[in-house]
Write a protein that holds these residues in place. Sequence first.
Motif, PDB file in Angstrom:
ATOM      1  N   GLY A  13      64.981  53.400  23.303  1.00  0.00           N
ATOM      2  CA  GLY A  13      64.707  53.844  24.676  1.00  0.00           C
ATOM      3  C   GLY A  13      65.430  52.985  25.701  1.00  0.00           C
ATOM      4  O   GLY A  13      64.967  52.852  26.840  1.00  0.00           O
ATOM      5  N   ILE A  14      66.581  52.439  25.328  1.00  0.00           N
ATOM      6  CA  ILE A  14      67.295  51.505  26.220  1.00  0.00           C
ATOM      7  C   ILE A  14      67.844  52.209  27.463  1.00  0.00           C
ATOM      8  O   ILE A  14      68.106  51.567  28.476  1.00  0.00           O
ATOM      9  CB  ILE A  14      68.426  50.782  25.434  1.00  0.00           C
ATOM     10  N   ASP A  18      62.436  51.202  31.637  1.00  0.00           N
ATOM     11  CA  ASP A  18      62.082  49.877  31.112  1.00  0.00           C
ATOM     12  C   ASP A  18      63.193  49.330  30.222  1.00  0.00           C
ATOM     13  O   ASP A  18      63.454  48.119  30.213  1.00  0.00           O
ATOM     14  CB  ASP A  18      60.796  49.963  30.267  1.00  0.00           C
ATOM     15  N   GLY A  19      63.833  50.231  29.449  1.00  0.00           N
ATOM     16  CA  GLY A  19      64.906  49.799  28.553  1.00  0.00           C
ATOM     17  C   GLY A  19      66.008  49.104  29.332  1.00  0.00           C
ATOM     18  O   GLY A  19      66.517  48.043  28.919  1.00  0.00           O
ATOM     19  N   ARG A  38      70.186  58.462  22.452  1.00  0.00           N
ATOM     20  CA  ARG A  38      70.302  59.827  21.931  1.00  0.00           C
ATOM     21  C   ARG A  38      71.644  60.385  22.347  1.00  0.00           C
ATOM     22  O   ARG A  38      72.108  60.133  23.457  1.00  0.00           O
ATOM     23  CB  ARG A  38      69.228  60.714  22.534  1.00  0.00           C
ATOM     24  N   ASN A  44      73.964  59.650  29.660  1.00  0.00           N
ATOM     25  CA  ASN A  44      72.557  59.284  29.931  1.00  0.00           C
ATOM     26  C   ASN A  44      72.414  57.777  30.055  1.00  0.00           C
ATOM     27  O   ASN A  44      71.353  57.227  29.833  1.00  0.00           O
ATOM     28  CB  ASN A  44      71.618  59.859  28.854  1.00  0.00           C
ATOM     29  N   MET A  66      64.338  58.956  17.428  1.00  0.00           N
ATOM     30  CA  MET A  66      63.064  58.552  16.820  1.00  0.00           C
ATOM     31  C   MET A  66      62.570  59.560  15.794  1.00  0.00           C
ATOM     32  O   MET A  66      61.627  59.263  15.049  1.00  0.00           O
ATOM     33  CB  MET A  66      62.002  58.325  17.892  1.00  0.00           C
ATOM     34  N   VAL A 106      57.720  62.171  18.150  1.00  0.00           N
ATOM     35  CA  VAL A 106      58.504  61.054  18.704  1.00  0.00           C
ATOM     36  C   VAL A 106      57.611  59.842  18.990  1.00  0.00           C
ATOM     37  O   VAL A 106      57.912  58.720  18.569  1.00  0.00           O
ATOM     38  CB  VAL A 106      59.226  61.493  20.007  1.00  0.00           C
ATOM     39  N   HIS A 188      54.102  51.462  35.805  1.00  0.00           N
ATOM     40  CA  HIS A 188      55.054  50.584  36.497  1.00  0.00           C
ATOM     41  C   HIS A 188      56.286  51.389  36.875  1.00  0.00           C
ATOM     42  O   HIS A 188      56.757  52.235  36.120  1.00  0.00           O
ATOM     43  CB  HIS A 188      55.365  49.349  35.662  1.00  0.00           C
ATOM     44  N   GLU A 189      56.758  51.108  38.041  1.00  0.00           N
ATOM     45  CA  GLU A 189      57.709  51.964  38.743  1.00  0.00           C
ATOM     46  C   GLU A 189      58.886  51.112  39.210  1.00  0.00           C
ATOM     47  O   GLU A 189      58.856  49.884  39.109  1.00  0.00           O
ATOM     48  CB  GLU A 189      57.017  52.600  39.957  1.00  0.00           C
TER      49      GLU A 189
HETATM   50  P1  NAP Z   1      61.523  56.651  30.275  1.00  0.00           P
HETATM   51  O1  NAP Z   1      62.253  56.189  31.500  1.00  0.00           O
HETATM   52  O2  NAP Z   1      61.094  58.060  30.168  1.00  0.00           O
HETATM   53  O3  NAP Z   1      62.449  56.300  29.016  1.00  0.00           O
HETATM   54  C1  NAP Z   1      62.166  56.807  27.741  1.00  0.00           C
HETATM   55  C2  NAP Z   1      63.303  56.438  26.814  1.00  0.00           C
HETATM   56  O4  NAP Z   1      63.045  57.006  25.520  1.00  0.00           O
HETATM   57  C3  NAP Z   1      64.678  56.995  27.253  1.00  0.00           C
HETATM   58  O5  NAP Z   1      65.673  56.053  26.902  1.00  0.00           O
HETATM   59  C4  NAP Z   1      64.814  58.234  26.386  1.00  0.00           C
HETATM   60  O6  NAP Z   1      66.145  58.638  26.172  1.00  0.00           O
HETATM   61  C5  NAP Z   1      64.208  57.712  25.089  1.00  0.00           C
HETATM   62  N1  NAP Z   1      63.820  58.773  24.169  1.00  0.00           N
HETATM   63  C6  NAP Z   1      63.045  59.860  24.422  1.00  0.00           C
HETATM   64  N2  NAP Z   1      62.931  60.611  23.308  1.00  0.00           N
HETATM   65  C7  NAP Z   1      63.656  59.986  22.342  1.00  0.00           C
HETATM   66  C8  NAP Z   1      63.931  60.279  21.006  1.00  0.00           C
HETATM   67  N3  NAP Z   1      63.467  61.386  20.393  1.00  0.00           N
HETATM   68  N4  NAP Z   1      64.714  59.417  20.299  1.00  0.00           N
HETATM   69  C9  NAP Z   1      65.230  58.320  20.891  1.00  0.00           C
HETATM   70  N5  NAP Z   1      65.014  57.994  22.173  1.00  0.00           N
HETATM   71  C10 NAP Z   1      64.230  58.824  22.884  1.00  0.00           C
HETATM   72  O7  NAP Z   1      60.230  55.750  30.036  1.00  0.00           O
HETATM   73  P2  NAP Z   1      59.864  54.290  30.625  1.00  0.00           P
HETATM   74  O8  NAP Z   1      59.109  54.475  31.879  1.00  0.00           O
HETATM   75  O9  NAP Z   1      61.063  53.434  30.581  1.00  0.00           O
HETATM   76  O10 NAP Z   1      58.802  53.809  29.539  1.00  0.00           O
HETATM   77  C11 NAP Z   1      59.205  53.076  28.386  1.00  0.00           C
HETATM   78  C12 NAP Z   1      58.131  53.186  27.331  1.00  0.00           C
HETATM   79  O11 NAP Z   1      56.911  52.639  27.841  1.00  0.00           O
HETATM   80  C13 NAP Z   1      57.786  54.593  26.892  1.00  0.00           C
HETATM   81  O12 NAP Z   1      57.423  54.537  25.531  1.00  0.00           O
HETATM   82  C14 NAP Z   1      56.566  54.962  27.732  1.00  0.00           C
HETATM   83  O13 NAP Z   1      55.806  55.950  27.065  1.00  0.00           O
HETATM   84  C15 NAP Z   1      55.872  53.627  27.791  1.00  0.00           C
HETATM   85  N6  NAP Z   1      55.060  53.370  28.971  1.00  0.00           N
HETATM   86  C16 NAP Z   1      55.583  53.532  30.231  1.00  0.00           C
HETATM   87  C17 NAP Z   1      54.817  53.234  31.338  1.00  0.00           C
HETATM   88  C18 NAP Z   1      55.366  53.370  32.745  1.00  0.00           C
HETATM   89  O14 NAP Z   1      54.548  53.380  33.687  1.00  0.00           O
HETATM   90  N7  NAP Z   1      56.690  53.428  32.935  1.00  0.00           N
HETATM   91  C19 NAP Z   1      53.505  52.739  31.166  1.00  0.00           C
HETATM   92  C20 NAP Z   1      53.024  52.555  29.867  1.00  0.00           C
HETATM   93  C21 NAP Z   1      53.818  52.856  28.776  1.00  0.00           C
HETATM   94  P3  NAP Z   1      66.938  59.596  27.236  1.00  0.00           P
HETATM   95  O15 NAP Z   1      67.432  58.672  28.313  1.00  0.00           O
HETATM   96  O16 NAP Z   1      68.013  60.161  26.384  1.00  0.00           O
HETATM   97  O17 NAP Z   1      65.932  60.592  27.724  1.00  0.00           O
END
Ligand code: NAP
Length: 350
Positions: A13-14, A18-19, A38, A44, A66, A106, A188-189
């Motif tokens: 998820g880089i 967060d990545g 991906r 992306n 994943m 996933v 977190h935003e």
């Molecule tokens: P995000 O911006 O939606 O990023 C999700 C990442 O996962 C993206 O790099 C996406 O790739 C990748 N991804 C999605 N489906 C995939 C698959 N099938 N195989 C490989 N990669 C895949 O989420 P985030 O806000 O950074 O959050 C990071 C993690 O923390 C997530 O697991 C989220 O559920 C968890 N989380 C987030 C929050 C929050 O408030 N932000 C709070 C608690 C937990 P693409 O760029 O190609 O879409």
Amino acid sequence: MTLPNGKTALITGITGQDGAYLARLLTDKGYAVHGIVRRASSPNTVRLETLFPDKNMRPVLHHGDMTDAGGLTRIVAEVRPDEIYNLAAMSHVQVSFDNPEYTGNVDGLGVIRILEAVRETGLAAQCRFYQASTSELYGGLNNEACNETTPFHPRSPYGIAKLYGYWATVNYREAYGMFACNGILFNHESPLRGETFVTRKITKAVAAYKNSIERKEPVDSQTAVLKLGNIDARRDWGHAADYVAGMYLMLQQPEPDDYVLATGENHSVRDFVEAAFAAAGRTIEWRGSGEAEKAFDTATGNLLVEIDPAFYRPAEVPVLLGDPSKARAKLGWQPQYTFAGLVNEMMDAA
Ligand code: NAP
Ligand code: F7E
């Protein structure tokens, strides 16, 4: 110039919010950073490009998914990471109601696939593992602050899938002695937040309105109106930069454990809307109630916000509040951003 620290990190998820922040943090600490991306028909990697203007500093990217165990195992075998941060997920709660099976594959089974990849490559004793767990594990049916012992009650396919991932992480710690940690992170935003999450949706719309007013452009009430769902939902909103620092700290401890990261303060979506308009120098007033409630610009009378039930969820998590006492005591973790600081930064960047 950062000196290499001899450690290698792998981030799934880089390309997400967060990545990208975590990749920057670990690079600055001297890690060799690898990430799984991906394959996409359009680029992306825009967040990585934003945080790594110098191409030579960017992480090494590997194509993977994943849902593809073989590919994940090959990448882990090739990279041989000291630390894995499993951030990849279908992370949108509302969308998970439309794609429940995919979300389970996933966000739930994906965790087992990457944990198995660590075992199959013989790295279980040396590779530390972080799982991106979430406050969506809690039901949010009252305003009590949730900590690591609060019972779970997920209310979406996303929350259910993440519950599986949470317990998979605990199980691999207990069954195989892996250094595996859950970070139970509240919302977190940042300016890099996906545009369909409510904070980014609001700040983008408010910034566009502010620009129209400043340029004295006519405001088209059809397109300018911000349409929202449940504006009384409350969230404990922090900044992603603070939260990725907490992820890193979890993997530097002598023993693996699970931690809540939160600010300990929550606000409604309505509060966020008002704060964003205030940051834009506009005062708003709410009129009506329920689905008929609307917000207007006090100075111009322009209609700014209305309710669209399309953004209601089949089951809502009405209120989330976190208690980060354990992270503060054991990790020394303390968020730096205030709510106002977060809103202002998102507005400035929108
Ligand atoms: P995000 O911006 O939606 O990023 C999700 C990442 O996962 C993206 O790099 C996406 O790739 C990748 N991804 C999605 N489906 C995939 C698959 N099938 N195989 C490989 N990669 C895949 O989420 P985030 O806000 O950074 O959050 C990071 C993690 O923390 C997530 O697991 C989220 O559920 C968890 N989380 C987030 C929050 C929050 O408030 N932000 C709070 C608690 C937990 P693409 O760029 O190609 O879409
Ligand atoms: O919704 C309400 C909505 O989509 C916040 C993910 O990172 O954090 C995030 O999940 C609240 C909800 O985030 C709109 O009903 C009102 O109550 O920004 P959101 P989320 O669902 O809290 C958790 C911790 C994660 O783990 C997730 O991955 O705002 N809301 N009107 C709206 N939400 C959206 N998206 N759009 C609206 O128009």
